[in-house]
Design an enzyme around this catalytic site. Sequence first.
Site, PDB file in Angstrom:
ATOM      1  N   LYS A  96      -9.659  -2.108  -5.656  1.00 14.44           N
ATOM      2  CA  LYS A  96      -9.386  -3.082  -4.587  1.00 14.44           C
ATOM      3  C   LYS A  96     -10.364  -2.829  -3.449  1.00 14.44           C
ATOM      4  O   LYS A  96     -10.393  -1.750  -2.873  1.00 14.44           O
ATOM      5  CB  LYS A  96      -7.937  -2.924  -4.104  1.00 14.44           C
ATOM      6  CG  LYS A  96      -7.575  -3.832  -2.939  1.00 14.44           C
ATOM      7  CD  LYS A  96      -6.068  -3.869  -2.686  1.00 14.44           C
ATOM      8  CE  LYS A  96      -5.727  -4.704  -1.474  1.00 14.44           C
ATOM      9  NZ  LYS A  96      -4.278  -4.803  -1.242  1.00 14.44           N
ATOM     10  N   ASP A 118       5.213  -7.532   3.504  1.00  7.94           N
ATOM     11  CA  ASP A 118       4.623  -8.695   2.836  1.00  7.94           C
ATOM     12  C   ASP A 118       5.224  -8.796   1.431  1.00  7.94           C
ATOM     13  O   ASP A 118       4.537  -9.041   0.445  1.00  7.94           O
ATOM     14  CB  ASP A 118       3.104  -8.533   2.761  1.00  7.94           C
ATOM     15  CG  ASP A 118       2.362  -9.865   2.660  1.00  7.94           C
ATOM     16  OD1 ASP A 118       3.021 -10.925   2.751  1.00  7.94           O
ATOM     17  OD2 ASP A 118       1.141  -9.841   2.475  1.00  7.94           O
TER      18      ASP A 118
HETATM   19  P1  ADP Z   1      -4.414  -8.915  -1.278  1.00  7.60           P
HETATM   20  O1  ADP Z   1      -4.286  -7.971  -0.135  1.00  7.60           O
HETATM   21  O2  ADP Z   1      -5.725  -9.597  -1.275  1.00  7.60           O
HETATM   22  O3  ADP Z   1      -3.256  -9.832  -1.397  1.00  7.60           O
HETATM   23  P2  ADP Z   1      -3.310  -7.482  -3.566  1.00  7.60           P
HETATM   24  O4  ADP Z   1      -3.225  -5.987  -3.521  1.00  7.60           O
HETATM   25  O5  ADP Z   1      -2.049  -8.223  -3.329  1.00  7.60           O
HETATM   26  O6  ADP Z   1      -4.468  -7.953  -2.581  1.00  7.60           O
HETATM   27  O7  ADP Z   1      -3.907  -7.901  -4.977  1.00  7.60           O
HETATM   28  C1  ADP Z   1      -4.274  -9.240  -5.266  1.00  7.60           C
HETATM   29  C2  ADP Z   1      -3.958  -9.587  -6.703  1.00  7.60           C
HETATM   30  O8  ADP Z   1      -4.648  -8.715  -7.608  1.00  7.60           O
HETATM   31  C3  ADP Z   1      -2.495  -9.419  -7.064  1.00  7.60           C
HETATM   32  O9  ADP Z   1      -1.768 -10.577  -6.784  1.00  7.60           O
HETATM   33  C4  ADP Z   1      -2.525  -9.121  -8.537  1.00  7.60           C
HETATM   34  O10 ADP Z   1      -2.596 -10.307  -9.290  1.00  7.60           O
HETATM   35  C5  ADP Z   1      -3.822  -8.357  -8.707  1.00  7.60           C
HETATM   36  N1  ADP Z   1      -3.580  -6.893  -8.680  1.00  7.60           N
HETATM   37  C6  ADP Z   1      -3.657  -6.089  -7.599  1.00  7.60           C
HETATM   38  N2  ADP Z   1      -3.407  -4.809  -7.915  1.00  7.60           N
HETATM   39  C7  ADP Z   1      -3.152  -4.788  -9.241  1.00  7.60           C
HETATM   40  C8  ADP Z   1      -2.819  -3.741 -10.180  1.00  7.60           C
HETATM   41  N3  ADP Z   1      -2.706  -2.472  -9.797  1.00  7.60           N
HETATM   42  N4  ADP Z   1      -2.643  -4.078 -11.475  1.00  7.60           N
HETATM   43  C9  ADP Z   1      -2.779  -5.369 -11.865  1.00  7.60           C
HETATM   44  N5  ADP Z   1      -3.075  -6.393 -11.046  1.00  7.60           N
HETATM   45  C10 ADP Z   1      -3.268  -6.128  -9.739  1.00  7.60           C
END
Ligand code: ADP
Length: 385
Positions: free
Chosen positions: A122, A227
Amino acid sequence: MKLDATDLRYVTPDEFRVLTAVEMGSKNHEIVPTVLITQISGLRNGGVNKLIGSLAKRNLVSKVQNSKYDGYRLTYGGYDYLAMRTLSKRDSMHSVGNQIGVGKESDIYIVADADGTEMVLKLHRLGRISFRAIKQKRDYLGKRKSASWMYMSRLSAQKEWAFMKVLHEHGFPIPRPIDQTRHCLLMEFIDAYPLRQISEVPSPGKLYSALMDLIVRFAHAGLIHGDFNEFNILIRRETGEPVVIDFPQMVSTSHENAEWYFNRDVECIRTFFRRRLRYESTLYPRFKKTISDDGVATGDFRLDVMVAASGFKQKDMKILEEYMEAVKKDESEGSEEDQGKEESEDDETSEGEEDSDEDSDVGSEVDDDSKPKQKVREPSASEDE
Ligand code: ADP
Ligand code: MG
């Protein structure tokens, strides 16, 4: 933006020195003067110009012509490169795969370690949306006028890391955090669907209770997700169990607006279940009943206290919170054109960086009309980077 893993191989040691010099210089300079880059890198002048040129060609730095002096700044790409190189040197990650998500404030990639085990990278991207609000808030940043996307994104990743560590250690259903550097966080890949994609579950009541129980469990440990909605809840493909993600906005139950955040989390779940799954229950957690009268969590451990002790400073938490509140406020007040104009006037978004903030896929449907009360705080400036 594309991440190119092959770039990890094609940066020479001298180019790397120069790139690192630009990063170091940008701690005090919005635009790093070429002379300073030369100085920090410790390489001969003529050589440096060529090296900078080749970095600029690959969009790792970008040239900025200023009225006072010419200089460079690190691009998202350059910062990404430096972070991925660190992760790769530490053997935390080996290769980069597909992008699976573009959030308002992050990019999500599938990456793998040397054994081919998939993970999620991320990349926090704060400041991509608008700097107008931050401009008004500059005082909070003291001398750090160049507080910029780089600094805010790094704080966000560090905060998320600190929270994920303690949550995971205490058995909360979240992805295992693996490593963190700069604006990047590496974590376990969860084979799951985001709750937002789901229109039917075998037993909505059971999932509803599981999610509400999680909110309560967080609160007993002194935390509010902040959130907690269908975008940040993943449903495991195999078992249907929920996994919670996305923690940069987490707050302590002793936060001045704790009850407001708590209620919003609860409401998000109730609304989603009502609208999408046609499920409604009179049972839902109340903040006052969940924690004791003095706002103190009632569980066996206080994760908010542990995070505070973990090295992620309260001061940084405040700076980040100010930023997030400012952006939210700015989003709800400012028109799109306005923002565009402000941004081009501002020195902080790199040239060629996209402002792809249009992503209906990620974000909250929660009605943000009722803002928490905003007290004016005066966090001290952070100059200790
Ligand atoms: P943001 O802060 O941009 O909302 P998130 O941490 O919510 O970032 O991640 C965005 C998207 O990426 C999630 O909605 C999910 O679909 C995917 N995602 C994030 N982390 C994971 C993970 N550990 N495993 C699988 N999918 C993930
Ligand atoms: Mg999210």
